[in-house]
Design an enzyme around this catalytic site. Structure first.
Site, PDB file in Angstrom:
ATOM      1  N   LYS A  55       2.517  -1.205   8.929  1.00 30.21           N
ATOM      2  CA  LYS A  55       3.737  -0.453   8.239  1.00 30.21           C
ATOM      3  C   LYS A  55       4.899  -0.899   9.437  1.00 30.21           C
ATOM      4  CE  LYS A  55       7.319   2.699   8.547  1.00 30.21           C
ATOM      5  NZ  LYS A  55       8.110   2.957   9.895  1.00 30.21           N
TER       6      LYS A  55
ATOM      7  N   TYR B 182       3.174   9.708  -0.510  1.00 30.72           N
ATOM      8  CA  TYR B 182       4.623   8.828   0.246  1.00 30.72           C
ATOM      9  C   TYR B 182       6.001   8.989  -0.162  1.00 30.72           C
ATOM     10  CZ  TYR B 182       0.522   6.546   2.448  1.00 30.72           C
ATOM     11  OH  TYR B 182      -0.784   6.275   2.964  1.00 30.72           O
TER      12      TYR B 182
ATOM     13  N   ARG C 203       9.625  -7.489  12.981  1.00 28.68           N
ATOM     14  CA  ARG C 203       8.145  -7.111  12.933  1.00 28.68           C
ATOM     15  C   ARG C 203       7.378  -7.514  11.696  1.00 28.68           C
ATOM     16  NH1 ARG C 203       9.009  -1.153  15.591  1.00 28.68           N
ATOM     17  NH2 ARG C 203       9.507  -1.737  17.682  1.00 28.68           N
ATOM     18  N   ILE C 204       8.361  -7.222  10.635  1.00 33.40           N
ATOM     19  CA  ILE C 204       7.421  -7.550   9.211  1.00 33.40           C
ATOM     20  C   ILE C 204       7.145  -8.983   9.194  1.00 33.40           C
ATOM     21  CG2 ILE C 204       8.072  -7.658   6.860  1.00 33.40           C
ATOM     22  CD1 ILE C 204       9.858  -5.047   7.190  1.00 33.40           C
ATOM     23  N   LYS C 205       8.075  -9.796   9.820  1.00 30.67           N
ATOM     24  CA  LYS C 205       7.831 -11.435   9.838  1.00 30.67           C
ATOM     25  C   LYS C 205       6.686 -11.447  10.748  1.00 30.67           C
ATOM     26  CE  LYS C 205      11.694 -13.939   9.525  1.00 30.67           C
ATOM     27  NZ  LYS C 205      11.495 -14.587   8.204  1.00 30.67           N
TER      28      LYS C 205
ATOM     29  N   HIS D 138      -7.244   9.667  -1.930  1.00 28.79           N
ATOM     30  CA  HIS D 138      -6.872   9.787  -0.881  1.00 28.79           C
ATOM     31  C   HIS D 138      -7.443  10.208   0.470  1.00 28.79           C
ATOM     32  CE1 HIS D 138      -2.170   9.470   1.030  1.00 28.79           C
ATOM     33  NE2 HIS D 138      -3.203   8.995   1.869  1.00 28.79           N
TER      34      HIS D 138
ATOM     35  N   ASP E  87       0.867  -1.222   0.068  1.00 23.03           N
ATOM     36  CA  ASP E  87       0.070  -0.064  -0.095  1.00 23.03           C
ATOM     37  C   ASP E  87       0.855   1.209   0.123  1.00 23.03           C
ATOM     38  OD1 ASP E  87      -3.014   0.970   0.757  1.00 23.03           O
ATOM     39  OD2 ASP E  87      -1.615   2.326   1.746  1.00 23.03           O
TER      40      ASP E  87
ATOM     41  N   LYS F  92      -2.522   5.954  -4.253  1.00 21.83           N
ATOM     42  CA  LYS F  92      -3.747   6.802  -4.138  1.00 21.83           C
ATOM     43  C   LYS F  92      -3.446   8.309  -4.862  1.00 21.83           C
ATOM     44  CE  LYS F  92      -3.379   4.870   0.290  1.00 21.83           C
ATOM     45  NZ  LYS F  92      -2.192   4.550   0.810  1.00 21.83           N
TER      46      LYS F  92
ATOM     47  N   GLN G 197     -10.404   2.829   2.460  1.00 17.90           N
ATOM     48  CA  GLN G 197      -9.498   2.568   3.444  1.00 17.90           C
ATOM     49  C   GLN G 197      -9.505   3.636   4.431  1.00 17.90           C
ATOM     50  OE1 GLN G 197      -4.682   3.377   3.306  1.00 17.90           O
ATOM     51  NE2 GLN G 197      -5.142   2.098   1.866  1.00 17.90           N
TER      52      GLN G 197
ATOM     53  N   TRP H  82      -6.362   1.425   7.957  1.00 17.96           N
ATOM     54  CA  TRP H  82      -4.872   2.331   8.132  1.00 17.96           C
ATOM     55  C   TRP H  82      -4.590   2.270   9.571  1.00 17.96           C
ATOM     56  CZ3 TRP H  82      -4.489   7.328   9.983  1.00 17.96           C
ATOM     57  CH2 TRP H  82      -5.301   8.170   9.584  1.00 17.96           C
TER      58      TRP H  82
ATOM     59  N   PRO I  53      -3.432   0.262  11.217  1.00 16.65           N
ATOM     60  CA  PRO I  53      -4.044  -0.758  12.135  1.00 16.65           C
ATOM     61  C   PRO I  53      -3.771  -1.232  13.412  1.00 16.65           C
ATOM     62  CG  PRO I  53      -2.579  -1.659  10.477  1.00 16.65           C
ATOM     63  CD  PRO I  53      -2.790  -0.372  10.342  1.00 16.65           C
TER      64      PRO I  53
END
Ligand SMILES: NC(=O)c1ccc[n+]([C@@H]2O[C@H](COP(=O)([O-])OP(=O)(O)OC[C@H]3O[C@@H](n4cnc5c(N)ncnc54)[C@H](OP(=O)(O)O)[C@@H]3O)[C@@H](O)[C@H]2O)c1
Length: 276
Positions: free
Chosen positions: A227, A49, A233-235, A107, A44, A74, A158, A184, A186
């Site tokens: 994010k 960004y 953390r991603i894992k 957006h 996303d 967006k 979103q 978003w 989250p």
């Protein structure tokens, strides 16, 4: 990975990587590389960004087939309106170096412009340049306007959502119209992770607070885009499809609602000024 089937039958991964505030190109490339290795298939981004180019680069470097990925971007507030949205889309597509996008979103609902912006998104959908038309930060009044003006309703909205801001009325409104919800922030930008009730539940399941929150979202059919630039953390954020929260714990988490926003409220008449 679980998928949410959208109004037109397209299947959207229920979890993706959000890339807001990934401003360092090298770090962005590394985070996306890590995510794709861990099984993420959705990214996303947004023109705002300023990292669409890195998203495109990281995706191509992965060697994963384009049709196995779900890429969202967006149109930013300054580009809204019919012609300017079409132009902004061209720029995004070029930066991403892609032939089409999976999902394109308004957006924020800029007063006097969001209808024309969405008309342009409808056109991109007709032209098959996007697989799904959508919006972000649209509340009931914005969606009601689109219901009168649009030919095809947005298939995704979103919105800011986490245990402290649960958006129950807006989610019910969207559910009645077959508009899927993406949350978003989250994790509530990391702030909600310190909640004591959450910590107690996490301990019982042997999971992290972030995993509990993300699982709470997906058990309500919400799409999540946490994010992180931190590999561990991603894992762990994607490792949420191997356990289930019981009804009682779902209820305890739902009781945490405070209608507390970390972002801007799109109901405020001058909300767009917050971005200047
Ligand atoms: N449509 C909109 O208007 C809108 C607005 C805001 C955001 N978004 C989208 O939503 C995505 C997510 O929202 P967000 O970035 O605001 O907030 P978020 O995902 O709720 O939280 C991100 C923060 O939590 C930390 N974090 C991530 N995983 C964690 C974990 N397992 N344990 C502890 N901390 C963790 C991250 O730190 P590290 O990165 O340092 O690990 C970062 O500081 C954005 O990236 C963007 O794609 C859309």
């Amino acid at each position: 990975m679980e998928f949410i089937t959208l109004a037109n039958g397209v299947k959207m991964p229920q979890l993706g990587l959000g890339v807001y505030k990934m401003t360092d190109p090298k770090q962005t490339l590394q985070a996306i590389d890590e995510a794709l290795k861990d099984g993420y298939r959705a990214i996303d981004t947004a023109s705002f960004y300023n990292n669409e180019q890195q998203v495109g680069e990281a995706v191509r470097a992965s060697g994963i087939a384009r049709e196995d990925l779900f890429i969202t971007t967006k149109v930013w507030n300054d580009d809204q309106g019919y012609d300017s949205t079409l132009r902004a889309f061209e720029v995004s597509l070029k930066k991403l170096n892609m032939d089409y996008l999976d999902l394109y979103l308004t957006h924020w609902p800029i007063e006097d412009k969001f209808v024309d912006t969405y008309r342009a998104i409808e056109r991109l959908y007709e032209q098959k340049l996007i697989r799904v038309p959508g919006v972000s930060n649209h509340h009931q009044k914005h969606l009601a306007t689109l219901e009168r003006e649009a030919n095809v309703m947005p298939m995704v909205n979103q919105i800011e959502m986490h245990p402290y801001l649960q958006q129950n009325e807006l989610r019910a409104y969207c559910a009645e119209r077959n508009i899927a919800i993406t949350a978003w922030s989250p994790l509530g930008r990391g702030v909600v992770l310190d909640d004591e009730v959450l910590a107690e539940i996490a301990k019982r399941y042997g999971k992290t607070p972030a995993q509990i929150i993300l699982r709470w979202h997906v058990q309500q059919n919400v799409i999540v885009i946490p994010k992180s630039v931190t590999p561990s953390r991603i894992k762990s954020n994607i490792t949420i499809f191997d356990f289930e929260l019981c009804d009682e714990d779902m209820r305890l988490l739902s009781n945490l609602n405070q209608n507390k926003r970390f972002g801007v409220n799109p109901e405020l008449p001058d909300f767009a000024k917050h971005f200047k």
